[in-house]
Scaffold this motif. Structure first.
Motif, short mmCIF file in Angstrom:
data_model
loop_
_atom_site.label_atom_id
_atom_site.label_comp_id
_atom_site.label_asym_id
_atom_site.label_seq_id
_atom_site.Cartn_x
_atom_site.Cartn_y
_atom_site.Cartn_z
N TYR A 30 0.85 -1.19 0.00
CA TYR A 30 0.00 0.00 0.00
C TYR A 30 0.88 1.25 0.00
O TYR A 30 1.71 1.42 0.90
N LEU A 31 0.71 2.06 -1.03
CA LEU A 31 1.51 3.27 -1.21
C LEU A 31 0.65 4.51 -1.01
O LEU A 31 -0.50 4.56 -1.47
N VAL A 32 1.21 5.52 -0.37
CA VAL A 32 0.55 6.81 -0.21
C VAL A 32 1.32 7.81 -1.08
O VAL A 32 2.54 7.92 -0.98
N ILE A 33 0.56 8.52 -1.93
CA ILE A 33 1.17 9.45 -2.87
C ILE A 33 0.44 10.78 -2.79
O ILE A 33 -0.77 10.84 -2.98
N THR A 55 11.31 -12.30 -7.69
CA THR A 55 11.59 -11.93 -6.30
C THR A 55 10.40 -12.37 -5.44
O THR A 55 9.37 -12.81 -5.98
N LEU A 56 10.50 -12.19 -4.14
CA LEU A 56 9.37 -12.48 -3.24
C LEU A 56 8.17 -11.58 -3.53
O LEU A 56 7.06 -11.86 -3.10
N CYS A 57 8.40 -10.50 -4.27
CA CYS A 57 7.34 -9.53 -4.56
C CYS A 57 6.65 -9.78 -5.91
O CYS A 57 5.73 -9.05 -6.27
N GLN A 58 7.10 -10.80 -6.64
CA GLN A 58 6.47 -11.07 -7.93
C GLN A 58 4.97 -11.30 -7.72
O GLN A 58 4.57 -12.01 -6.81
N ASN A 59 4.17 -10.66 -8.54
CA ASN A 59 2.70 -10.73 -8.49
C ASN A 59 2.08 -10.03 -7.29
O ASN A 59 0.88 -10.16 -7.07
N ALA A 60 2.85 -9.29 -6.52
CA ALA A 60 2.27 -8.51 -5.42
C ALA A 60 1.44 -7.38 -6.01
O ALA A 60 1.81 -6.79 -7.03
N ASN A 61 0.32 -7.12 -5.38
CA ASN A 61 -0.56 -6.04 -5.84
C ASN A 61 -0.14 -4.72 -5.22
O ASN A 61 0.06 -4.64 -4.00
N LEU A 62 0.00 -3.71 -6.06
CA LEU A 62 0.26 -2.36 -5.57
C LEU A 62 -1.07 -1.64 -5.41
O LEU A 62 -1.92 -1.69 -6.30
N HIS A 63 -1.24 -0.97 -4.29
CA HIS A 63 -2.45 -0.19 -4.02
C HIS A 63 -2.02 1.27 -3.85
O HIS A 63 -1.15 1.56 -3.03
N PHE A 64 -2.63 2.15 -4.62
CA PHE A 64 -2.26 3.56 -4.61
C PHE A 64 -3.33 4.39 -3.90
O PHE A 64 -4.50 4.32 -4.26
N LYS A 65 -2.92 5.14 -2.90
CA LYS A 65 -3.83 6.05 -2.21
C LYS A 65 -3.31 7.47 -2.40
O LYS A 65 -2.20 7.79 -1.96
N ARG A 66 -4.08 8.28 -3.09
CA ARG A 66 -3.70 9.68 -3.32
C ARG A 66 -4.21 10.55 -2.17
O ARG A 66 -5.36 10.42 -1.77
N VAL A 67 -3.36 11.39 -1.64
CA VAL A 67 -3.77 12.32 -0.60
C VAL A 67 -3.74 13.73 -1.17
O VAL A 67 -2.89 14.07 -2.00
N PRO A 68 -4.70 14.57 -0.75
CA PRO A 68 -4.79 15.91 -1.31
C PRO A 68 -3.65 16.81 -0.86
O PRO A 68 -2.98 16.54 0.13
#
Length: 119
Positions: A30-33, A55-68
């Motif tokens: 989960y990423l905050v941008i 890598t251990l992260c292959q096929n991991a889902n990235l989730h993007f949360k935009r903050v104002p």
């Protein structure tokens, strides 16, 4: 191209934390941008699909949360949010403002699997 460098940093962070708990794989990140950052979600996803392979992260889902974007008017001290573009203070109409939020980019959380259990 700068998305490649930040995506490599995300991968390094995820692998380091997965290694600390002896995870079998990373499933979600989960990423905050901030709205004012120049990070493009699609570019991060594109690079992720390439550099996370094998890598251990292959096929991991990235989730993007935009903050104002959060601004503070220097003249009247009002704090306010803007969604799309910088604008004058809604209270006094002044343009003497400071950015107090909206430039962030960080990993908020990582979900891993360890011996079949989600951690």
């Amino acid at each position: 191209m700068h998305e490649l460098a930040v995506t490599e940093s995300v991968l390094e962070i995820a692998l380091r934390h997965a290694g600390q708990v002896n995870a079998d794989r990373v499933t979600d990140i989960y990423l905050v941008i901030g709205r004012l950052s120049s990070i493009v979600d699609d570019s991060v996803q594109f690079y992720w699909n390439i550099i996370a392979e094998n890598t251990l992260c292959q096929n991991a889902n990235l989730h993007f949360k935009r903050v104002p974007a959060r601004l503070r008017c220097v003249d009247c001290q009002l704090e306010f949010e803007v969604q799309d573009s910088l604008s004058p203070c809604p209270q006094c109409g002044g343009y003497h403002i400071n950015v107090i939020g909206g430039e962030e980019f960080y990993v908020e959380s990582i979900i891993v699997e360890k011996e079949g259990a989600t951690v």
